[in-house]
Design a protein around this motif. Structure first.
Motif, PDB file in Angstrom:
ATOM      1  N   UNK A  21       0.851  -1.188   0.000  1.00 25.58           N
ATOM      2  CA  UNK A  21       0.000   0.000   0.000  1.00 25.58           C
ATOM      3  C   UNK A  21       0.887   1.239   0.000  1.00 25.58           C
ATOM      4  N   UNK A  22       0.606   2.140  -0.915  1.00 22.77           N
ATOM      5  CA  UNK A  22       1.275   3.444  -0.934  1.00 22.77           C
ATOM      6  C   UNK A  22       2.806   3.312  -0.932  1.00 22.77           C
ATOM      7  N   UNK A  23       3.330   2.371  -1.709  1.00 22.77           N
ATOM      8  CA  UNK A  23       4.766   2.210  -1.851  1.00 22.77           C
ATOM      9  C   UNK A  23       5.453   1.492  -0.706  1.00 22.77           C
ATOM     10  N   UNK A  24       4.663   0.899   0.187  1.00 24.33           N
ATOM     11  CA  UNK A  24       5.219   0.189   1.339  1.00 24.33           C
ATOM     12  C   UNK A  24       4.734  -1.244   1.336  1.00 24.33           C
ATOM     13  N   UNK A  25       5.634  -2.184   1.662  1.00 25.26           N
ATOM     14  CA  UNK A  25       5.325  -3.612   1.732  1.00 25.26           C
ATOM     15  C   UNK A  25       5.331  -4.033   3.197  1.00 25.26           C
ATOM     16  N   UNK A  26       4.244  -4.656   3.613  1.00 28.21           N
ATOM     17  CA  UNK A  26       4.109  -5.174   4.972  1.00 28.21           C
ATOM     18  C   UNK A  26       4.059  -6.690   4.894  1.00 28.21           C
ATOM     19  N   UNK A  27       4.957  -7.358   5.592  1.00 28.07           N
ATOM     20  CA  UNK A  27       4.949  -8.822   5.597  1.00 28.07           C
ATOM     21  C   UNK A  27       4.347  -9.337   6.894  1.00 28.07           C
ATOM     22  N   UNK A  28       3.646 -10.454   6.777  1.00 27.66           N
ATOM     23  CA  UNK A  28       3.211 -11.189   7.960  1.00 27.66           C
ATOM     24  C   UNK A  28       4.445 -11.776   8.628  1.00 27.66           C
ATOM     25  N   UNK A  29       4.326 -12.177   9.853  1.00 27.16           N
ATOM     26  CA  UNK A  29       5.440 -12.802  10.554  1.00 27.16           C
ATOM     27  C   UNK A  29       5.864 -14.083   9.854  1.00 27.16           C
ATOM     28  N   UNK A  30       7.160 -14.238   9.638  1.00 29.87           N
ATOM     29  CA  UNK A  30       7.698 -15.410   8.948  1.00 29.87           C
ATOM     30  C   UNK A  30       8.454 -16.284   9.937  1.00 29.87           C
ATOM     31  N   UNK A  31       8.222 -17.568   9.838  1.00 29.88           N
ATOM     32  CA  UNK A  31       8.843 -18.547  10.725  1.00 29.88           C
ATOM     33  C   UNK A  31       9.478 -19.649   9.885  1.00 29.88           C
ATOM     34  N   UNK A  32      10.317 -20.444  10.525  1.00 27.61           N
ATOM     35  CA  UNK A  32      10.898 -21.606   9.866  1.00 27.61           C
ATOM     36  C   UNK A  32      10.091 -22.846  10.199  1.00 27.61           C
ATOM     37  N   UNK A  33      10.670 -23.983   9.938  1.00 27.94           N
ATOM     38  CA  UNK A  33      10.009 -25.258  10.193  1.00 27.94           C
ATOM     39  C   UNK A  33      10.009 -25.541  11.691  1.00 27.94           C
ATOM     40  N   UNK A  34       8.819 -25.756  12.224  1.00 26.81           N
ATOM     41  CA  UNK A  34       8.670 -26.062  13.650  1.00 26.81           C
ATOM     42  C   UNK A  34       9.516 -27.276  14.008  1.00 26.81           C
ATOM     43  N   UNK A  35      10.260 -27.152  15.099  1.00 28.78           N
ATOM     44  CA  UNK A  35      11.086 -28.256  15.554  1.00 28.78           C
ATOM     45  C   UNK A  35      12.546 -28.134  15.170  1.00 28.78           C
ATOM     46  N   UNK A  36      12.863 -27.346  14.129  1.00 29.20           N
ATOM     47  CA  UNK A  36      14.267 -27.122  13.778  1.00 29.20           C
ATOM     48  C   UNK A  36      14.906 -26.221  14.827  1.00 29.20           C
ATOM     49  N   UNK A  37      16.235 -26.168  14.852  1.00 26.81           N
ATOM     50  CA  UNK A  37      16.922 -25.301  15.814  1.00 26.81           C
ATOM     51  C   UNK A  37      16.779 -23.834  15.390  1.00 26.81           C
ATOM     52  N   UNK A  38      17.108 -22.918  16.292  1.00 28.81           N
ATOM     53  CA  UNK A  38      16.871 -21.493  16.041  1.00 28.81           C
ATOM     54  C   UNK A  38      17.697 -20.981  14.864  1.00 28.81           C
ATOM     55  N   UNK A  39      18.894 -21.489  14.667  1.00 20.76           N
ATOM     56  CA  UNK A  39      19.719 -21.056  13.540  1.00 20.76           C
ATOM     57  C   UNK A  39      19.045 -21.428  12.224  1.00 20.76           C
ATOM     58  N   UNK A  40      18.576 -22.650  12.128  1.00 22.67           N
ATOM     59  CA  UNK A  40      17.903 -23.111  10.915  1.00 22.67           C
ATOM     60  C   UNK A  40      16.591 -22.368  10.708  1.00 22.67           C
ATOM     61  N   UNK A  41      15.803 -22.207  11.774  1.00 28.08           N
ATOM     62  CA  UNK A  41      14.538 -21.485  11.650  1.00 28.08           C
ATOM     63  C   UNK A  41      14.757 -20.037  11.219  1.00 28.08           C
ATOM     64  N   UNK A  42      15.791 -19.400  11.732  1.00 26.53           N
ATOM     65  CA  UNK A  42      16.078 -18.016  11.333  1.00 26.53           C
ATOM     66  C   UNK A  42      16.404 -17.955   9.852  1.00 26.53           C
ATOM     67  N   UNK A  43      17.251 -18.860   9.374  1.00 25.94           N
ATOM     68  CA  UNK A  43      17.591 -18.877   7.956  1.00 25.94           C
ATOM     69  C   UNK A  43      16.344 -19.108   7.102  1.00 25.94           C
TER      70      UNK A  43
END
Length: 114
Positions: A18-40
């Motif tokens: 909207x109006x030249x701005x992009x808003x993303x929903x919250x993005x997550x990784x695969x449930x159960x993976x470690x935090x490093x993998x989920x972040x990537x």
């Protein structure tokens, strides 16, 4: 003003422009993976959705990152620091919160310019 929605479902859209701005929903990784993998995985989704909307990570204005446990802050940052566009890093906040399920360890929310 036009509003464009991407990957719209009954509960939410993954991206809204909207109006030249992009808003993303919250993005997550695969449930159960470690935090490093989920972040990537979450950041890969951010890249994909920004491209779908017609922009990229160099145009991110703001990022909010939720961690299930702040003990994972250094691990998340190790992935973020490699991924982030140096010289174009956004305003950012990171906090601790209960996420949708205990298996999710990190969630990334961004706002970007087109």
């Amino acid at each position: 003003m036009d509003i464009k929605r991407f990957e719209t479902g009954p509960r939410m859209s993954q991206a809204v422009v909207h109006n030249g701005t992009v808003y993303l929903a919250g993005q997550v990784g695969k449930a159960g993976d470690d935090v490093t993998t989920q972040t990537k995985q979450a950041l890969d989704e951010v890249d994909r959705l920004l491209a779908l909307a017609g922009t990229d990570k160099t145009k991110i204005l703001s990022a909010t990152i939720w961690l299930a446990d702040m003990v994972d802050f250094p691990k998340m940052n190790s992935v973020w620091d490699v991924w982030a566009s140096q010289g174009n890093t956004p305003a950012r906040a990171t906090g601790e919160a209960k996420l949708a399920t205990p298996e999710y360890l990190v969630e990334v929310i961004v706002i970007a310019a087109l």
